[in-house]
Design an enzyme around this catalytic site. Sequence first.
Site, PDB file in Angstrom:
ATOM      1  N   ARG A 179     -16.663  -3.703  -3.097  1.00 12.68           N
ATOM      2  CA  ARG A 179     -17.536  -4.226  -2.217  1.00 12.68           C
ATOM      3  C   ARG A 179     -16.697  -4.385  -0.922  1.00 12.68           C
ATOM      4  O   ARG A 179     -15.521  -4.672  -0.862  1.00 12.68           O
ATOM      5  CB  ARG A 179     -17.871  -5.413  -2.956  1.00 12.68           C
ATOM      6  CG  ARG A 179     -19.231  -6.100  -2.083  1.00 12.68           C
ATOM      7  CD  ARG A 179     -20.231  -5.392  -2.106  1.00 12.68           C
ATOM      8  NE  ARG A 179     -21.625  -6.166  -1.749  1.00 12.68           N
ATOM      9  CZ  ARG A 179     -22.708  -5.671  -1.491  1.00 12.68           C
ATOM     10  NH1 ARG A 179     -23.025  -4.307  -1.743  1.00 12.68           N
ATOM     11  NH2 ARG A 179     -23.409  -6.543  -1.006  1.00 12.68           N
ATOM     12  N   THR A 193     -28.536   3.321   0.598  1.00 19.41           N
ATOM     13  CA  THR A 193     -27.752   3.333  -0.568  1.00 19.41           C
ATOM     14  C   THR A 193     -27.845   4.674  -1.536  1.00 19.41           C
ATOM     15  O   THR A 193     -29.005   5.236  -1.245  1.00 19.41           O
ATOM     16  CB  THR A 193     -27.761   2.110  -1.500  1.00 19.41           C
ATOM     17  OG1 THR A 193     -27.719   1.131  -0.531  1.00 19.41           O
ATOM     18  CG2 THR A 193     -27.010   2.027  -2.705  1.00 19.41           C
ATOM     19  N   THR A 218     -22.913   2.262  -1.000  1.00 20.08           N
ATOM     20  CA  THR A 218     -23.920   1.918   0.155  1.00 20.08           C
ATOM     21  C   THR A 218     -23.225   1.770   1.306  1.00 20.08           C
ATOM     22  O   THR A 218     -22.092   1.557   1.373  1.00 20.08           O
ATOM     23  CB  THR A 218     -24.433   0.568  -0.519  1.00 20.08           C
ATOM     24  OG1 THR A 218     -25.418   0.073   0.779  1.00 20.08           O
ATOM     25  CG2 THR A 218     -23.487  -0.399  -0.531  1.00 20.08           C
ATOM     26  N   GLU A 224     -25.340  -0.202   3.042  1.00 21.91           N
ATOM     27  CA  GLU A 224     -26.307  -1.458   3.490  1.00 21.91           C
ATOM     28  C   GLU A 224     -27.685  -0.649   3.803  1.00 21.91           C
ATOM     29  O   GLU A 224     -28.400  -0.003   3.260  1.00 21.91           O
ATOM     30  CB  GLU A 224     -25.990  -2.468   4.219  1.00 21.91           C
ATOM     31  CG  GLU A 224     -26.467  -3.641   3.645  1.00 21.91           C
ATOM     32  CD  GLU A 224     -28.036  -3.687   3.414  1.00 21.91           C
ATOM     33  OE1 GLU A 224     -28.429  -3.809   2.393  1.00 21.91           O
ATOM     34  OE2 GLU A 224     -28.557  -4.097   4.345  1.00 21.91           O
ATOM     35  N   ASP A 239     -25.735  -8.874   3.871  1.00 27.63           N
ATOM     36  CA  ASP A 239     -25.989  -9.325   2.266  1.00 27.63           C
ATOM     37  C   ASP A 239     -25.713 -10.635   2.287  1.00 27.63           C
ATOM     38  O   ASP A 239     -26.219 -11.088   1.217  1.00 27.63           O
ATOM     39  CB  ASP A 239     -25.360  -8.374   1.477  1.00 27.63           C
ATOM     40  CG  ASP A 239     -26.279  -6.916   1.174  1.00 27.63           C
ATOM     41  OD1 ASP A 239     -27.526  -7.091   1.985  1.00 27.63           O
ATOM     42  OD2 ASP A 239     -26.187  -6.443   0.203  1.00 27.63           O
ATOM     43  N   SER A 242     -27.227  -6.226  -4.896  1.00 21.48           N
ATOM     44  CA  SER A 242     -28.257  -6.139  -6.017  1.00 21.48           C
ATOM     45  C   SER A 242     -27.950  -4.803  -6.526  1.00 21.48           C
ATOM     46  O   SER A 242     -28.804  -4.427  -7.765  1.00 21.48           O
ATOM     47  CB  SER A 242     -29.702  -6.024  -5.262  1.00 21.48           C
ATOM     48  OG  SER A 242     -29.928  -7.027  -4.566  1.00 21.48           O
ATOM     49  N   GLY A 272     -32.118   0.867  -3.108  1.00 19.99           N
ATOM     50  CA  GLY A 272     -33.380   0.243  -3.055  1.00 19.99           C
ATOM     51  C   GLY A 272     -33.553  -1.198  -2.567  1.00 19.99           C
ATOM     52  O   GLY A 272     -34.359  -1.945  -2.956  1.00 19.99           O
ATOM     53  N   GLY A 273     -32.425  -1.559  -2.260  1.00 18.44           N
ATOM     54  CA  GLY A 273     -32.102  -3.202  -1.978  1.00 18.44           C
ATOM     55  C   GLY A 273     -32.330  -4.043  -3.078  1.00 18.44           C
ATOM     56  O   GLY A 273     -32.088  -3.743  -4.050  1.00 18.44           O
TER      57      GLY A 273
HETATM   58  N1  GLU Z   1     -26.617  -3.823   0.427  1.00 15.29           N
HETATM   59  C1  GLU Z   1     -27.698  -3.542  -0.982  1.00 15.29           C
HETATM   60  C2  GLU Z   1     -26.723  -4.352  -2.104  1.00 15.29           C
HETATM   61  O1  GLU Z   1     -25.595  -4.278  -2.051  1.00 15.29           O
HETATM   62  C3  GLU Z   1     -27.910  -2.320  -1.297  1.00 15.29           C
HETATM   63  C4  GLU Z   1     -29.064  -1.920  -0.141  1.00 15.29           C
HETATM   64  C5  GLU Z   1     -29.787  -0.545  -0.835  1.00 15.29           C
HETATM   65  O2  GLU Z   1     -30.044  -0.373  -1.907  1.00 15.29           O
HETATM   66  O3  GLU Z   1     -30.450  -0.204   0.162  1.00 15.29           O
HETATM   67  O4  GLU Z   1     -27.301  -4.718  -3.034  1.00 15.29           O
END
Ligand code: GLU
Length: 594
Positions: free
Chosen positions: A129, A414, A432, A434, A454, A480, A500-501
């Site tokens: 990360r 991502t 990712t 982000e 995030d 996530s 998918g955030g």
């Molecule tokens: N930055 C998000 C995360 O680490 C993922 C973003 C995404 O899936 O588009 O949870």
Amino acid sequence: MGWLSTSMLASLLATGSASLLASLLAPLLVTSLASSAIAAAAEPAPEAATTSTQKSLVTARKWMVSSANSLASEVGRQVLRDGGSAVDAAIAMQLVLALVEPQSSGLGGGAFIVSYDAKRRRISTIDGRETAPAAVTPQLFMKDGKPLGFADAVNSGLSVGVPGVLRALALAHQRQGRLPWSRLLHPAIRIAEEGFAVSPRLNAQIKGNQHLAAQAAAREYFYPQDQPAPIGYVLKNPALAEVLRRIAVEGVDAFYHGDIARDMVQAVSAHARPGALSTQDLAEYRAIEREPVCSRYRQYQLCGMGPPSSGPIAVMQMLGMLQQHDIATMQPGSREAVHYFAEAGRLAFADRERYVADPAFINVPVAAMLDSRYLLWRGALIDGRQSMGVAQAGDPLGLLKQRGESGAMDQPSTTHLVAIDAQGNAVSMTSTIESEFGSKIFVRGFFLNNQLTDFSLSPTDARGQPVANRVEPRKRPRSSMAPIIVLEDDQPHLLIGSPGGSSIILYVAKTLIGVLDWQRDIQQAITLPNMGSRNRDTELEQGSALESLQQALRQSGHRVSIAPSPSGVHAIMIKPDGLFGGADPRREGIALGD
Ligand code: GLU
């Protein structure tokens, strides 16, 4: 170009013939470029980024990969054919994705790698990360006592965390690599030099992103002749090829020290909203090996990445809560199934907002959150007839009073990839930068992430309580991402994850229920309409059969919203009769195996 229609182009790309397509198109495009005919090259359908294509289950016996792009999957399969391990395939695929799916992941981003070592019969996880620079303060995104607008925070130097993906890949290679490191970089170097055909999704994202063109370096690359690169246009990335060559020879230190590191720092500090990234931050970055987070669901053991990710914990909480309601007996697509699934999502997200952040900074009560009695009690809060509206967090370890509620947002970009080799070693990796194209800061052929958004932009919640996921120096923002390996009888049964955030949690949970409870094959489970709640509205996938449930759900107290749900689940099931791969019809991925 007349003989190759837009739909043929799209289907060639979707069916995994991108390299064929690239070779078909290269001479044509050179000609059309020479005659300044870029705008005349195939125009994408405007809905290209979200249109679903039918995808079929892919079967194999020996090995398999599934990723978001056919070029990456082809490279991954070739690595396996050459005797590489699953980790080797993942490394080679990630580096190709950095080139051909630059909106989603790459050298300037971060990743979580979950892997299964067949010899030691063990799951391990690597946390790559991004990390906040040492010089940030909790006020990073605050201005005049208020959080910055989200777009201003994203498209800035402020949001750039220290990239972690390369250190994570190098560590994975050290642990479970088989082929030489440099061999794994060669395919990406070759494709960067020879060029690749811009896919419909990449084209749509270039066209749709107003902030991309505002950054000079990105504009130069993605806007040849001042137009967004059209579908099929052959993009070459010699700057990235050179960086990859250096990393192939010198290892990832070439990235974290010296001129490449200096160029990243320079780009971040030269931005109109400069960030604090320093060469020392880069030099000090380490990927971390962590214990996986595991829990039982029926006869299965689910293992995934722990904090700083909230993804697998929330997925496991959802399944744990649904177990007592026997979702297996509910009809997929029924009001009942959507209701229970959404309510479980509300409860899991309420806990996530309070408790999950970087474990080096705060006690994340993982075991208590996954305790079966706690989940039984939480799941009992679900009323079969009426929605709870907004769920309150539970208090599994007496910490609730001290914890503020996080308001962190994330944007769907991502990528997720999976691989299994001939020996049964397996990888599930989510990677990712982000947001789409990250911070838009493009240095030496790759994007720097905006992962620091995030974090909660505000360090305290509305009541003034400190938020667990606030910005702090050298801290990793909560994620996530939910790369998971499901075991049955201690053997990998399913490799899964998605971009998918924060919706990742819902996408992965739905697919798991599709396979484990509803007995769908993996492709059918991925294709099932997306649904659920992140403790806000009950979301139903636009254009899906679920739209017809709106009325019934509203009558049970749900506030319903209909929205596109661009999941990107890539997954492999391992069964006694072979390997079964799926790729999300909502994106451009493909599973390949032998
Ligand atoms: N930055 C998000 C995360 O680490 C993922 C973003 C995404 O899936 O588009 O949870």
